[in-house]
Design an enzyme around this catalytic site. Sequence first.
Site, short mmCIF file in Angstrom:
data_model
loop_
_atom_site.label_atom_id
_atom_site.label_comp_id
_atom_site.label_asym_id
_atom_site.label_seq_id
_atom_site.Cartn_x
_atom_site.Cartn_y
_atom_site.Cartn_z
CB CYS A 8 -0.99 0.04 1.25
SG CYS A 8 -2.62 -0.77 0.69
CG HIS A 68 -12.90 8.04 -11.66
ND1 HIS A 68 -14.15 7.45 -11.22
CD2 HIS A 68 -12.17 7.30 -12.54
CE1 HIS A 68 -14.08 6.43 -11.90
NE2 HIS A 68 -12.93 6.22 -12.64
CD GLU A 77 -7.71 -0.06 1.52
OE1 GLU A 77 -7.53 1.00 2.39
OE2 GLU A 77 -6.66 -1.05 1.89
ZN LIG Z 1 -4.67 0.22 -1.14
#
Ligand SMILES: [Zn+2]
Length: 156
Positions: free
Chosen positions: A22, A72, A136
Amino acid sequence: MLITRRLEFDAGHRIPNHSSNCRHLHGHRYALEVTLSGNIITSEGAPEQGMVMDFAEVKAIAQRHVVDAWDHAFLVYAQDTVVVEFLRSLPGHKTVVLAAPPTAENLALEAFRILDAAYRDVYGNQLKLERVRVYETPNCWADAVRGQDPSLQGKG
Ligand SMILES: [Zn+2]
């Protein structure tokens, strides 16, 4: 009574201090679930009779205040200065600068703060935001729950 509306959006982020994947610039298909509490409206003949709030209205408010802003966009931590400067160098880029790293936890808290001010008790049925859940990934999510986080002030 609790009701929940789910919305989805796409956004980029990175967790600058993350020890693994990440920390790279990447994106997710996020899901946002907004849970409201309130009494069922019983006014005979009202368009909302039998409801806590029209789901279309639940969606419209979350869409206007959170999804339209974040969809976006690149969600970036204000202290991640290299990326903030890079994004600012891109003309017209949709960037959301956050006071905390854009983890699911912090996005849920931020969305809760925004939406708590946006859902009003317009029907007089004690309508109140109770929880914002941010996915997520389909397997990873965080809940911001009224009264459970020191940064979320109850409004009674
Ligand atoms: Zn992520």
